[in-house]
Design an enzyme around this catalytic site. Structure first.
Site, PDB file in Angstrom:
ATOM      1  N   SER A 122       0.837  -1.195   0.000  1.00  0.00           N
ATOM      2  CA  SER A 122       0.000   0.000   0.000  1.00  0.00           C
ATOM      3  C   SER A 122       0.876   1.251   0.000  1.00  0.00           C
ATOM      4  O   SER A 122       1.746   1.401  -0.838  1.00  0.00           O
ATOM      5  CB  SER A 122      -0.942  -0.054   1.209  1.00  0.00           C
ATOM      6  OG  SER A 122      -1.963   0.895   1.125  1.00  0.00           O
ATOM      7  N   HIS A 124      -2.464  -1.603  -4.470  1.00  0.00           N
ATOM      8  CA  HIS A 124      -3.922  -1.711  -4.560  1.00  0.00           C
ATOM      9  C   HIS A 124      -4.524  -0.308  -4.565  1.00  0.00           C
ATOM     10  O   HIS A 124      -3.821   0.694  -4.429  1.00  0.00           O
ATOM     11  CB  HIS A 124      -4.489  -2.543  -3.399  1.00  0.00           C
ATOM     12  CG  HIS A 124      -4.388  -1.873  -2.057  1.00  0.00           C
ATOM     13  ND1 HIS A 124      -5.194  -2.220  -0.987  1.00  0.00           N
ATOM     14  CD2 HIS A 124      -3.592  -0.873  -1.586  1.00  0.00           C
ATOM     15  CE1 HIS A 124      -4.896  -1.474   0.061  1.00  0.00           C
ATOM     16  NE2 HIS A 124      -3.933  -0.657  -0.274  1.00  0.00           N
TER      17      HIS A 124
END
Length: 324
Positions: free
Chosen positions: A86, A109
């Site tokens: 992330s 993501h």
């Protein structure tokens, strides 16, 4: 609540320094202000080694840290010691050279989050997430040279990259020998596609990465009693946290506590602290209005009494003890 301490900067030579980020990004771990203060204290150096093992965190805090590193004049080598997921992956890509041991992972993501409010609040939050997504995607595109559409597809799918895959796609520059991963409380249950191989070389105790990884993957196809027990423990802990937050009138905080892997005891302590702060604010507000906890005023013929918060009573209910 005491913050975690897996964050440090130190001088490692005449003109070199090492930065270690083994933590969440944001309030519960490494804040941008923490990072700025520590980086400033290092003074000028020509070479920076940044060691990262983090499951990500707050987007804006992560971008602030990434921008500080990008502006720094030193030659920067980022080593992903275990995981750069992330927002931690965005920070990792600020390196002039990105090195990944062969058992490390990088995950990208779409940003996500929760919001409490009316329909306008929801629409505003969605628009903000879209803008954050574009900013994050641009970092990956610039680093790798891959088409925007391909990167977006990878982000949509929550893509976990091994060291070899990261180098092949341009996210990293070289693969290093595998290392024993530092013991950390990764909250991998918040992700959908954690590789079962994650943590294969780690030395952490079973309550850490192994536990949350099993929960994230739903156990070993339902046949592993240990994985099921770990999953059940994570679910039970999340339920307890939600109940505590609801009892304290802070239900909106539950998702953040669970996402960041905060323990039940830490949640209890933080809620008591927040309740005490609410009580203190209520008392100050009452004092400003020339009232006190027992003073009443007349408003339109109705009696209105200042509302107080009994923190002792809430603490007692948290701990299932009778109020003194």
């Amino acid at each position: 609540m005491a913050k975690k301490t897996w964050f440090s900067m130190k001088e490692s030579g005449a003109s070199a320094a090492e930065i270690t980020i083994y933590n969440d990004i944001g309030y519960w771990g490494v804040t941008a202000q923490d990072f700025h203060n520590a980086l400033k204290a290092l003074g000028p150096v020509d070479n920076l080694t940044i060691r990262i093992s983090s499951d990500g965190g707050e987007v804006l805090q992560g971008f602030a840290i990434a921008n500080m590193l990008a502006r720094h004049s030193a030659y920067k080598v980022v080593v992903v010691d275990g995981i750069a997921a992330s927002m931690a992956s965005v920070i990792a890509l600020t390196g002039d050279e990105v090195v990944m041991p062969e058992n490390a992972f990088l995950m990208i993501h779409n940003p996500w989050g929760g919001v409490v409010g009316d329909s306008e609040d929801m629409r505003s939050a969605a628009d903000t997430l879209d803008k954050m997504m574009v900013n994050i995607r641009d970092v990956y595109v610039k680093r790798t040279g891959l088409p925007e559409a391909k990167i977006q597809k990878m982000m949509d799918a929550e893509t976990w990259l091994t060291a070899d895959e990261a180098v092949k796609l341009g996210f990293a520059d070289r693969v290093d020998n595998p290392v024993d991963m530092a013991a950390q409380r990764f909250n991998l249950a918040k992700f959908n596609k954690v590789p079962k191989s994650f943590g294969a070389h780690s030395k952490e105790d079973p309550t850490m990465t192994t536990k949350t990884n099993a929960a994230a993957n739903g156990g070993d196809e339902g046949n592993d009693d240990g994985a099921k027990a770990a999953r059940d423990a994570v679910i039970a802990e999340a339920k307890t946290i939600r109940e505590l937050c609801k009892l304290a009138g802070k239900a909106s905080l539950a998702d953040k506590f669970i996402e960041d892997g905060v323990s039940v005891d830490e949640v209890r302590a933080e809620l008591v602290k927040l309740t005490d702060a609410d009580a203190e604010k209520a008392a100050k507000d009452a004092a400003k209005e020339g009232t006190n906890a027992h003073h009443t005023t007349t408003n339109g013929g109705r009696q209105a009494q200042a509302k107080t918060v009994d923190s002792e009573d809430i603490f007692a209910r948290f701990n299932k003890k009778p109020k003194r």
